[in-house]
Design a protein around this motif. Structure first.
Motif, PDB file in Angstrom:
ATOM      1  N   PHE A 294     -13.524  -6.050  -7.732  1.00 18.84           N
ATOM      2  CA  PHE A 294     -12.789  -4.876  -8.181  1.00 18.84           C
ATOM      3  C   PHE A 294     -12.130  -5.179  -9.512  1.00 18.84           C
ATOM      4  CE2 PHE A 294     -12.793  -4.563  -3.544  1.00 18.84           C
ATOM      5  CZ  PHE A 294     -13.158  -3.236  -3.333  1.00 18.84           C
ATOM      6  N   ALA A 295     -12.173  -4.219 -10.412  1.00 17.30           N
ATOM      7  CA  ALA A 295     -11.423  -4.344 -11.658  1.00 17.30           C
ATOM      8  C   ALA A 295      -9.939  -4.179 -11.357  1.00 17.30           C
ATOM      9  CB  ALA A 295     -11.875  -3.288 -12.663  1.00 17.30           C
ATOM     10  N   THR A 296      -9.102  -4.733 -12.198  1.00 21.50           N
ATOM     11  CA  THR A 296      -7.656  -4.666 -12.003  1.00 21.50           C
ATOM     12  C   THR A 296      -7.181  -3.218 -11.900  1.00 21.50           C
ATOM     13  OG1 THR A 296      -7.371  -6.712 -13.262  1.00 21.50           O
ATOM     14  CG2 THR A 296      -5.414  -5.350 -12.943  1.00 21.50           C
ATOM     15  N   ASP A 297      -6.476  -2.901 -10.821  1.00 21.02           N
ATOM     16  CA  ASP A 297      -5.882  -1.576 -10.597  1.00 21.02           C
ATOM     17  C   ASP A 297      -6.889  -0.440 -10.653  1.00 21.02           C
ATOM     18  OD1 ASP A 297      -3.350  -2.651 -10.242  1.00 21.02           O
ATOM     19  OD2 ASP A 297      -2.860  -2.545 -12.376  1.00 21.02           O
ATOM     20  N   ASP A 298      -8.127  -0.696 -10.239  1.00 19.83           N
ATOM     21  CA  ASP A 298      -9.101   0.390 -10.172  1.00 19.83           C
ATOM     22  C   ASP A 298      -8.627   1.440  -9.156  1.00 19.83           C
ATOM     23  OD1 ASP A 298     -12.259   0.862 -10.948  1.00 19.83           O
ATOM     24  OD2 ASP A 298     -11.735   1.726  -8.999  1.00 19.83           O
ATOM     25  N   PRO A 299      -8.839   2.728  -9.425  1.00 23.63           N
ATOM     26  CA  PRO A 299      -8.386   3.783  -8.505  1.00 23.63           C
ATOM     27  C   PRO A 299      -8.887   3.630  -7.070  1.00 23.63           C
ATOM     28  CG  PRO A 299      -9.024   4.741 -10.610  1.00 23.63           C
ATOM     29  CD  PRO A 299      -9.394   3.286 -10.670  1.00 23.63           C
ATOM     30  N   VAL A 300     -10.022   2.973  -6.868  1.00 24.56           N
ATOM     31  CA  VAL A 300     -10.538   2.807  -5.517  1.00 24.56           C
ATOM     32  C   VAL A 300      -9.602   1.941  -4.676  1.00 24.56           C
ATOM     33  CG1 VAL A 300     -11.970   0.759  -5.954  1.00 24.56           C
ATOM     34  CG2 VAL A 300     -12.623   2.377  -4.146  1.00 24.56           C
ATOM     35  N   LEU A 301      -8.869   1.036  -5.307  1.00 26.87           N
ATOM     36  CA  LEU A 301      -7.904   0.209  -4.575  1.00 26.87           C
ATOM     37  C   LEU A 301      -6.772   1.066  -4.017  1.00 26.87           C
ATOM     38  CD1 LEU A 301      -7.694  -2.880  -6.969  1.00 26.87           C
ATOM     39  CD2 LEU A 301      -8.994  -2.681  -4.839  1.00 26.87           C
ATOM     40  N   ASP A 302      -6.326   2.054  -4.802  1.00 27.62           N
ATOM     41  CA  ASP A 302      -5.288   2.969  -4.331  1.00 27.62           C
ATOM     42  C   ASP A 302      -5.784   3.796  -3.147  1.00 27.62           C
ATOM     43  OD1 ASP A 302      -3.533   2.122  -6.343  1.00 27.62           O
ATOM     44  OD2 ASP A 302      -4.302   3.609  -7.763  1.00 27.62           O
ATOM     45  N   LYS A 303      -7.046   4.156  -3.194  1.00 28.25           N
ATOM     46  CA  LYS A 303      -7.633   4.935  -2.090  1.00 28.25           C
ATOM     47  C   LYS A 303      -7.723   4.089  -0.817  1.00 28.25           C
ATOM     48  CE  LYS A 303     -11.557   8.032  -1.091  1.00 28.25           C
ATOM     49  NZ  LYS A 303     -10.760   9.265  -0.987  1.00 28.25           N
ATOM     50  N   ILE A 304      -8.099   2.826  -0.967  1.00 25.85           N
ATOM     51  CA  ILE A 304      -8.137   1.907   0.177  1.00 25.85           C
ATOM     52  C   ILE A 304      -6.734   1.733   0.753  1.00 25.85           C
ATOM     53  CG2 ILE A 304      -8.564  -0.488   0.880  1.00 25.85           C
ATOM     54  CD1 ILE A 304     -10.823  -0.563  -1.208  1.00 25.85           C
ATOM     55  N   ASP A 305      -5.749   1.548  -0.128  1.00 28.72           N
ATOM     56  CA  ASP A 305      -4.358   1.408   0.324  1.00 28.72           C
ATOM     57  C   ASP A 305      -3.904   2.620   1.132  1.00 28.72           C
ATOM     58  OD1 ASP A 305      -3.905  -1.096  -0.733  1.00 28.72           O
ATOM     59  OD2 ASP A 305      -2.965  -0.371  -2.571  1.00 28.72           O
ATOM     60  N   LYS A 306      -4.188   3.799   0.615  1.00 26.00           N
ATOM     61  CA  LYS A 306      -3.685   5.027   1.219  1.00 26.00           C
ATOM     62  C   LYS A 306      -4.409   5.391   2.503  1.00 26.00           C
ATOM     63  CE  LYS A 306      -2.923   9.944   0.218  1.00 26.00           C
ATOM     64  NZ  LYS A 306      -3.049  11.028  -0.792  1.00 26.00           N
ATOM     65  N   GLU A 307      -5.743   5.335   2.492  1.00 25.98           N
ATOM     66  CA  GLU A 307      -6.530   5.870   3.608  1.00 25.98           C
ATOM     67  C   GLU A 307      -6.885   4.834   4.668  1.00 25.98           C
ATOM     68  OE1 GLU A 307      -9.814   8.290   2.432  1.00 25.98           O
ATOM     69  OE2 GLU A 307      -8.715   9.215   0.761  1.00 25.98           O
ATOM     70  N   ILE A 308      -6.883   3.538   4.313  1.00 21.15           N
ATOM     71  CA  ILE A 308      -7.287   2.505   5.281  1.00 21.15           C
ATOM     72  C   ILE A 308      -6.123   1.604   5.663  1.00 21.15           C
ATOM     73  CG2 ILE A 308      -8.810   0.548   5.707  1.00 21.15           C
ATOM     74  CD1 ILE A 308     -10.843   1.802   3.846  1.00 21.15           C
ATOM     75  N   LEU A 309      -5.454   1.041   4.664  1.00 20.48           N
ATOM     76  CA  LEU A 309      -4.402   0.065   4.934  1.00 20.48           C
ATOM     77  C   LEU A 309      -3.049   0.704   5.200  1.00 20.48           C
ATOM     78  CD1 LEU A 309      -5.282  -2.590   2.185  1.00 20.48           C
ATOM     79  CD2 LEU A 309      -6.111  -2.462   4.548  1.00 20.48           C
ATOM     80  N   ARG A 310      -2.892   1.969   4.807  1.00 15.84           N
ATOM     81  CA  ARG A 310      -1.603   2.688   4.942  1.00 15.84           C
ATOM     82  C   ARG A 310      -0.494   1.899   4.253  1.00 15.84           C
ATOM     83  NH1 ARG A 310      -3.493   1.778   9.725  1.00 15.84           N
ATOM     84  NH2 ARG A 310      -1.578   0.726  10.456  1.00 15.84           N
ATOM     85  N   ARG A 311      -0.833   1.366   3.100  1.00 14.30           N
ATOM     86  CA  ARG A 311       0.083   0.496   2.373  1.00 14.30           C
ATOM     87  C   ARG A 311       0.663   1.215   1.167  1.00 14.30           C
ATOM     88  NH1 ARG A 311       0.684  -3.446  -1.697  1.00 14.30           N
ATOM     89  NH2 ARG A 311      -1.088  -2.596  -2.843  1.00 14.30           N
ATOM     90  N   SER A 312       1.974   1.157   1.029  1.00 14.42           N
ATOM     91  CA  SER A 312       2.634   1.714  -0.145  1.00 14.42           C
ATOM     92  C   SER A 312       2.693   0.661  -1.238  1.00 14.42           C
ATOM     93  CB  SER A 312       4.058   2.179   0.211  1.00 14.42           C
ATOM     94  OG  SER A 312       4.023   3.159   1.225  1.00 14.42           O
ATOM     95  N   HIS A 313       2.876   1.102  -2.455  1.00 12.17           N
ATOM     96  CA  HIS A 313       2.892   0.189  -3.603  1.00 12.17           C
ATOM     97  C   HIS A 313       3.976  -0.878  -3.440  1.00 12.17           C
ATOM     98  CE1 HIS A 313       2.513  -1.208  -7.717  1.00 12.17           C
ATOM     99  NE2 HIS A 313       3.829  -1.072  -7.856  1.00 12.17           N
ATOM    100  N   GLY A 314       3.580  -2.139  -3.626  1.00  9.76           N
ATOM    101  CA  GLY A 314       4.524  -3.244  -3.578  1.00  9.76           C
ATOM    102  C   GLY A 314       4.925  -3.684  -2.190  1.00  9.76           C
ATOM    103  N   ARG A 315       4.263  -3.159  -1.149  1.00  7.92           N
ATOM    104  CA  ARG A 315       4.620  -3.504   0.220  1.00  7.92           C
ATOM    105  C   ARG A 315       3.428  -4.093   0.977  1.00  7.92           C
ATOM    106  NH1 ARG A 315       8.153   1.807   2.070  1.00  7.92           N
ATOM    107  NH2 ARG A 315       9.870   1.528   0.580  1.00  7.92           N
TER     108      ARG A 315
END
Length: 376
Positions: free
Chosen positions: A300-321
Motif C-alpha cells: 500500500f502507498a502511504t495513506d492511500d484511501p483504501v487504508l481508510d476504507k479498511i479502517d472504517k468498514e473492517i477494522l472499525r478503527r478510528s484515526h490514531g487508535r
C-alpha cells in the motif's frame, strides 16, 4: 509433526465451534516483526495500531538507513502509550543493522528479530514478518480466533522446488552483500563464477512473507541439527535469500517437512509479467481483498484511501487508535478511545470476516489438498 487425524478432528470441531467466542487462556498468540526504513515511522505506527492486541508480541525495527531521531520517536511513542506501557508487549530495536533488500542482510535482520522475540517471551506460538507497506484485512480477534483451533506446529509459507528460470537467476549466481562489510547502502556485487545446484539438499523457493511456528524457529535459531547453519552459509551468497532459506530448511528436514501449509497469508497483486515489486493496492482491489480470506495484504502507498476504507468498514478503527477487540471495554462517548479501559485479554469476539479466513484455512488443510501441496 502434524497428523491428518489431528487435522480432521480440528476441521470437525470448526463446524460446531468456529462462531462462538474463544475465551480460554490457552488460545494461541503471535509474535510480529514490523520492518521499516527511513521515513516509515508514520506507517509503522499506523500498522501497529491496526494489528495491536495485548496477547501478541511486537518488535519494531527501522533499518540503519533510518535516522536515529526516527528510532527515538518510535521508542517514545511506545513508551508513552498507556496501553502498550501497561502490557509491555511492544519492543523497538535500538541498534539496527544495514539491510540490503536483495542480499542476506535481510535474512540476518529477520533472524535477529526472531532471536529477540524468543528471548523476551515464551508464550507466542507463531511468528509473522510484516513491512511498513503491509496492512491487515481483518481484526486480531478474527485471526486469533481462527488460529486458536490450529495445531501449533503448522508453518505457513508459499514454497516449491520447481524453481524454473530461478535456477539460473538465483541458484547458480554468486552474490556478495556489501551490507556485511560497509555502513553505506549499495547494491549487491556479482561474482563472475557460477556454482552448481546443490546435491546434498533440495532447494525450495517461494514468498518471503511467512508465518512460522515457534518450534520450527527454535530449531532454526538454536539448531540441535546442523542443517540451519549449513544453509545459512549457503544462502549468504544467494540473491533474495529470504525467499529460500526457511523454505529449504523446513522441506529438507524430516521433522518439519510435513508441517508446511503452502500459502503466505498475504493478498498480493503482480503485473503480467511480474516485475520486481508488486502492484500498489487501491480502492479498485478492495472487494477482491475482502473476498480473498487472507489476513494481510501488500503493498500500500502511504495513506492511500483504501487504508481508510479498511479502517472504517473492517477494522472499525478510528484515526490514531487501536483496532477495537473484545479486550476493549471502554466507551466511545465524547470521542473516547474504548481501548483505554480493558477487560480480559483472553477473550476474543470474532466478526463475520473471520468466516472467510475459516474457509481459506479449511481449504488449505483439507485432507485432499494438504499433503499434496507440501514440499513438492
Amino acid at each position: 509433526m502434524v497428523h491428518l487425524r489431528h487435522l480432521t478432528l480440528t476441521l470437525t470441531l470448526w463446524k460446531d465451534k468456529m462462531h462462538i467466542w474463544a475465551n480460554s487462556a490457552a488460545n494461541k498468540n503471535i509474535g510480529q516483526l514490523q520492518l521499516g526504513t527511513k521515513n516509515d515511522v508514520v506507517r509503522i505506527k499506523r500498522l501497529l495500531q491496526a494489528v495491536y492486541h495485548p496477547r501478541n508480541y511486537y518488535l519494531l525495527n527501522l533499518d540503519l538507513e533510518a535516522l536515529d531521531s526516527e528510532r527515538l520517536e518510535l521508542a517514545k511513542y511506545v513508551k508513552l502509550d498507556v496501553v502498550m506501557r501497561e502490557f509491555g508487549n511492544v519492543k523497538v530495536v535500538g541498534k539496527s543493522d544495514l539491510v540490503t533488500y536483495k542480499g542476506p542482510t535481510m535474512l540476518a535482520s529477520m533472524l535477529h528479530a526472531i532471536a529477540v522475540l524468543l528471548k523476551v517471551s515464551k508464550s507466542w506460538d507463531w511468528f509473522i514478518n510484516l513491512s511498513a507497506s503491509d496492512y491487515p484485512l481483518m481484526t486480531q480477534d478474527d485471526i486469533l480466533h481462527i488460529f486458536s483451533y490450529l495445531p501449533r506446529d503448522l508453518n505457513f509459507l508459499e514454497h516449491s522446488s520447481n524453481i524454473g528460470y530461478k535456477e539460473f537467476s538465483r541458484v547458480r549466481p554468486i552474490i556478495i552483500d556489501p551490507g556485511l562489510y560497509h555502513l553505506k547502502k549499495s547494491g549487491v556485487f556479482w561474482a563472475k563464477e557460477k556454482r552448481s545446484v546443490p546435491a546434498s539438499f533440495k532447494v525450495f523457493m517461494g514468498s518471503e512473507w511467512v508465518m512460522l511456528s515457534r518450534s520450527f524457529l527454535e530449531f532454526c535459531i538454536w539448531g540441535w541439527d546442523n542443517l540451519p547453519r549449513t544453509l545459512l552459509m549457503y544462502y549468504t551468497n544467494f540473491l533474495f535469500s529470504l525467499e529460500g532459506y526457511f523454505h529449504t530448511i523446513v522441506c529438507n528436514h524430516k521433522d518439519y517437512q510435513n508441517t508446511t501449509v503452502n500459502h503466505d497469508l498475504h493478498y498480493i497483486k503482480w503485473d503480467n509479467p511480474p516485475k520486481q515489486y508488486p502492484i500498489n493496492l487501491t480502492l479498485n482491489h478492495f472487494e477482491d481483498m475482502v473476498q480473498s480470506g487472507v489476513p494481510f495484504a501488500r503493498t500500500f502507498a502511504t495513506d492511500d484511501p483504501v487504508l481508510d476504507k479498511i479502517d472504517k468498514e473492517i477494522l472499525r478503527r478510528s484515526h490514531g487508535r487501536f483496532s477495537p477487540g473484545a479486550w476493549c471495554v471502554g466507551t466511545t462517548t465524547l470521542g473516547k478511545d474504548p481501548c483505554i479501559v480493558y477487560g480480559s485479554i483472553d477473550v476474543v469476539k470474532p466478526s463475520a470476516v473471520s468466516r472467510s479466513l475459516e474457509k481459506l484455512i479449511g481449504k488449505l488443510l483439507d485432507t485432499e489438498n494438504f499433503r499434496s501441496a507440501q514440499c513438492k
